[in-house]
Design an enzyme around this catalytic site. Sequence first.
Site, PDB file in Angstrom:
ATOM      1  N   LYS A   1       0.814  -1.212   0.000  1.00 44.59           N
ATOM      2  CA  LYS A   1       0.000   0.000   0.000  1.00 44.59           C
ATOM      3  C   LYS A   1       0.852   1.269   0.000  1.00 44.59           C
ATOM      4  O   LYS A   1       0.360   2.346  -0.297  1.00 44.59           O
ATOM      5  CB  LYS A   1      -0.959  -0.008   1.190  1.00 44.59           C
ATOM      6  CG  LYS A   1      -2.059  -1.059   1.042  1.00 44.59           C
ATOM      7  CD  LYS A   1      -3.064  -0.998   2.190  1.00 44.59           C
ATOM      8  CE  LYS A   1      -4.226  -1.945   1.962  1.00 44.59           C
ATOM      9  NZ  LYS A   1      -3.859  -3.358   2.191  1.00 44.59           N
TER      10      LYS A   1
HETATM   11  C1  LIG Z   1      -4.504  -4.417   1.524  1.00 44.90           C
HETATM   12  C2  LIG Z   1      -3.799  -5.724   1.494  1.00 44.90           C
HETATM   13  C3  LIG Z   1      -4.186  -6.754   0.614  1.00 44.90           C
HETATM   14  C4  LIG Z   1      -5.383  -6.642  -0.284  1.00 44.90           C
HETATM   15  O1  LIG Z   1      -5.174  -5.750  -1.348  1.00 44.90           O
HETATM   16  P1  LIG Z   1      -6.430  -5.209  -2.186  1.00 44.90           P
HETATM   17  O2  LIG Z   1      -5.859  -4.197  -3.103  1.00 44.90           O
HETATM   18  O3  LIG Z   1      -7.385  -4.638  -1.187  1.00 44.90           O
HETATM   19  O4  LIG Z   1      -7.007  -6.384  -2.916  1.00 44.90           O
HETATM   20  C5  LIG Z   1      -3.443  -7.921   0.598  1.00 44.90           C
HETATM   21  N1  LIG Z   1      -2.394  -8.087   1.429  1.00 44.90           N
HETATM   22  C6  LIG Z   1      -2.003  -7.131   2.292  1.00 44.90           C
HETATM   23  C7  LIG Z   1      -0.856  -7.398   3.197  1.00 44.90           C
HETATM   24  C8  LIG Z   1      -2.674  -5.914   2.355  1.00 44.90           C
HETATM   25  O5  LIG Z   1      -2.289  -4.969   3.216  1.00 44.90           O
END
Ligand SMILES: *Cc1c(COP(=O)(O)O)cnc(C)c1O
Length: 435
Positions: free
Chosen positions: A107
């Site tokens: 993210k």
């Molecule tokens: C947010 C997150 C996801 C999911 O990603 P999306 O874009 O919401 O599908 C998967 N793994 C981790 C560690 C995350 O923080």
Amino acid sequence: MKLYSTNNKDLRVSFQEAVFNSMPQDKGLYMPVEIPELEKEFIANIEKYSLREIAYKIASTLLKDEIPAADLKALIEDAANFDAPVVKLAEQTFVLELFHGPSLAFKDFGARFMSRVMAYFLKDGEQLLDVLVATSGDTGGAVALGFLGVPNTRVTILFPKGKVSEVQRLQLTTNGKNIRAIAVDGTFDDCQALVKQAFADEELNLKFRLTSANSINIARLIPQTFYYFNAYAQLKRQGFSDVVFSVPSGNFGNIGAGLLAYKMGLPVHQFIAATNANDTVPRFLETGVYETKPSVQTYANAMDVGAPSNWVRIMDLFKEDRKVLQELVKAYRFTDDETLAGIAEIFEKFNYVACPHTAIAYLATKAYAEKNPNDESAKVFLSTAHVCKFPEVFSKEMLAKIELPEQVKSLKNNPELYDELGKDFEGFKGYLLGE
Ligand SMILES: *Cc1c(COP(=O)(O)O)cnc(C)c1O
């Protein structure tokens, strides 16, 4: 770049407007009116370019009318200032490590880019931008560290007290400066509800310039295309021309960016959507019926989403061609027991420790490879978080192998600062108003 709403094809807003609004008033999602393809020449030679060069190429193709070249270049250098290496585990098996940013989760790509885009558009002397965000763990850290020290912004993060891991909590509470953290005596859903109510509150909207930072913001989606192209470049250097990406999915922003990259010309013949028990999308791809469910809690808790917020975007990208979507995206789901077994298997086979989300993506590549034994492409599963954020699922042996990254070591020396609130809205509103 002009954008429309998935609920109104005739709407036209600027990129700047879409970034600050996050969501159109009609509750659709913003989508680019045109999705330009990168030049064939560039893709044919992509192995010659670095992550930041690739990122700049994509960003300038999309945003050249919004942000002048020199400014965009500087913005990319600052936003994409960490690597996304593809690590080889076996002959055709690779892991794309997306956790080398400040908060140790993928993210960071989205949050860091978005914060800098917002800062870029904020003019001197404009009203302070107040970012409100609810987090179950990873989003808050990425947003906090993305906005930390960004002028003219203030971030308020709500997290469920006692329900995030230690590293996650430290990432939220040790920042100071323009970042405030609130431990809410409740669940993530309670935090989410408080933020939603704040956005709907007239008095708060009159007093503050509120914005959200969640994963539906178009400025979080765009930078996530960078690492797909960059992973392809790395695999080309290793002699592969064909790639399968397996993406651990919750709100489907990550895989949505992969599919956007595909539309921009990324040569990939298969995406795999890997989920835990929250299997709304796998059920849809099997049955054609889209039915959301309340989320259930799993070890891969960043993927505990029953109504994936970015799925509308994917449907919109393939609105003319559902058949293509069903071929291009295969979905697999795994239980908590399978996830633990997957973590153990990755450790035994490759001497590699993977977080629960990553393990689910690995299991999906394996399930796909078993079904498609003649597929000789590189199988790449995305690793979305560093293992130190989810320590409770690992054996002693695995824990002994985990090295704490510098980002975490320094956190432990900083004092924790946070406020505590109940889950009632009046309390939160009073807090925001400074009462
Ligand atoms: C947010 C997150 C996801 C999911 O990603 P999306 O874009 O919401 O599908 C998967 N793994 C981790 C560690 C995350 O923080």
